[in-house]
Motif scaffolding. Structure first.
Motif, short mmCIF file in Angstrom:
data_model
loop_
_atom_site.label_atom_id
_atom_site.label_comp_id
_atom_site.label_asym_id
_atom_site.label_seq_id
_atom_site.Cartn_x
_atom_site.Cartn_y
_atom_site.Cartn_z
N UNK A 4 41.18 105.36 -86.52
CA UNK A 4 40.19 106.19 -87.22
C UNK A 4 39.19 106.84 -86.27
N UNK A 5 39.35 106.58 -84.98
CA UNK A 5 38.44 107.16 -84.00
C UNK A 5 37.08 106.51 -83.99
N UNK A 6 37.01 105.27 -84.45
CA UNK A 6 35.74 104.56 -84.50
C UNK A 6 35.58 103.64 -83.30
N UNK A 7 34.33 103.36 -82.96
CA UNK A 7 34.04 102.34 -81.96
C UNK A 7 33.39 101.17 -82.69
N UNK A 8 33.06 100.12 -81.95
CA UNK A 8 32.49 98.93 -82.58
C UNK A 8 31.17 99.23 -83.27
N UNK A 9 30.37 100.12 -82.70
CA UNK A 9 29.08 100.45 -83.29
C UNK A 9 29.25 101.11 -84.65
N UNK A 11 31.89 100.87 -86.65
CA UNK A 11 32.43 99.88 -87.58
C UNK A 11 31.34 98.93 -88.03
N UNK A 12 30.50 98.49 -87.10
CA UNK A 12 29.40 97.59 -87.45
C UNK A 12 28.48 98.24 -88.48
N UNK A 13 28.18 99.51 -88.28
CA UNK A 13 27.33 100.24 -89.22
C UNK A 13 27.98 100.25 -90.62
N UNK A 14 29.28 100.49 -90.67
CA UNK A 14 29.99 100.52 -91.94
C UNK A 14 30.04 99.16 -92.63
N UNK A 15 30.09 98.11 -91.84
CA UNK A 15 30.16 96.76 -92.41
C UNK A 15 28.79 96.12 -92.58
N UNK A 16 27.75 96.81 -92.10
CA UNK A 16 26.37 96.32 -92.17
C UNK A 16 26.21 95.00 -91.42
N UNK A 17 26.81 94.96 -90.22
CA UNK A 17 26.63 93.84 -89.30
C UNK A 17 26.32 94.46 -87.93
N UNK A 18 26.03 93.62 -86.95
CA UNK A 18 25.72 94.16 -85.63
C UNK A 18 26.99 94.43 -84.82
N UNK A 19 26.85 95.26 -83.81
CA UNK A 19 27.97 95.54 -82.92
C UNK A 19 28.42 94.26 -82.23
N UNK A 20 27.47 93.41 -81.88
CA UNK A 20 27.80 92.13 -81.25
C UNK A 20 28.64 91.25 -82.15
N UNK A 21 28.34 91.27 -83.44
CA UNK A 21 29.13 90.48 -84.39
C UNK A 21 30.56 91.02 -84.47
N UNK A 22 30.71 92.33 -84.49
CA UNK A 22 32.05 92.93 -84.51
C UNK A 22 32.81 92.51 -83.25
N UNK A 23 32.15 92.60 -82.10
CA UNK A 23 32.79 92.23 -80.84
C UNK A 23 33.27 90.78 -80.86
N UNK A 24 32.41 89.86 -81.30
CA UNK A 24 32.78 88.44 -81.35
C UNK A 24 33.95 88.21 -82.31
N UNK A 25 33.94 88.88 -83.44
CA UNK A 25 35.03 88.72 -84.41
C UNK A 25 36.34 89.26 -83.84
N UNK A 26 36.28 90.41 -83.18
CA UNK A 26 37.50 90.99 -82.61
C UNK A 26 38.06 90.16 -81.46
N UNK A 27 37.21 89.48 -80.73
CA UNK A 27 37.66 88.62 -79.63
C UNK A 27 38.07 87.24 -80.10
N UNK A 28 37.88 86.93 -81.38
CA UNK A 28 38.24 85.62 -81.90
C UNK A 28 37.18 84.56 -81.66
N UNK A 29 35.98 84.97 -81.26
CA UNK A 29 34.91 84.02 -81.02
C UNK A 29 34.08 83.76 -82.27
N UNK A 30 34.33 84.51 -83.32
CA UNK A 30 33.70 84.30 -84.63
C UNK A 30 34.77 84.61 -85.68
#
Length: 80
Positions: A4-9, A11-30
């Motif tokens: 979709x041409x999106x970055x973590x920021x 996606x985070x905005x769309x999900x109403x979470x932080x970019x850091x939370x998206x990063x941790x979820x994508x890496x399997x740390x959350x």
């Protein structure tokens, strides 16, 4: 996200979470909660069962208007 041409920021905005939370979820740390999956479904317009079938299947279910012209590209508008 890439299809979709999106970055973590974005996606985070769309999900109403932080970019850091998206990063941790994508890496399997959350973990992704059921609420997160529901938000992903609404954000991308793809039913939850299709999201759970894997990324290739889910991308195939995206509306053509959600897809970036170039995978990995960006849909951001730059005004001059």
């Amino acid at each position: 996200m890439r299809a979709c041409g999106e970055n973590q920021t974005a996606l985070a905005r769309g999900l109403k979470i932080t970019q850091g939370q998206v990063s941790r979820k994508q890496r399997g740390q959350a973990i992704w909660s059921l609420g997160d999956i529901d938000k992903l479904s609404a954000h991308y317009g793809v039913p939850v069962p299709d999201l759970l079938c894997g990324p290739t299947h889910a991308v195939g279910k995206l509306s053509h208007v959600r897809l970036a012209a170039v995978v990995g590209g960006s849909q951001e508008v730059i005004t001059v």
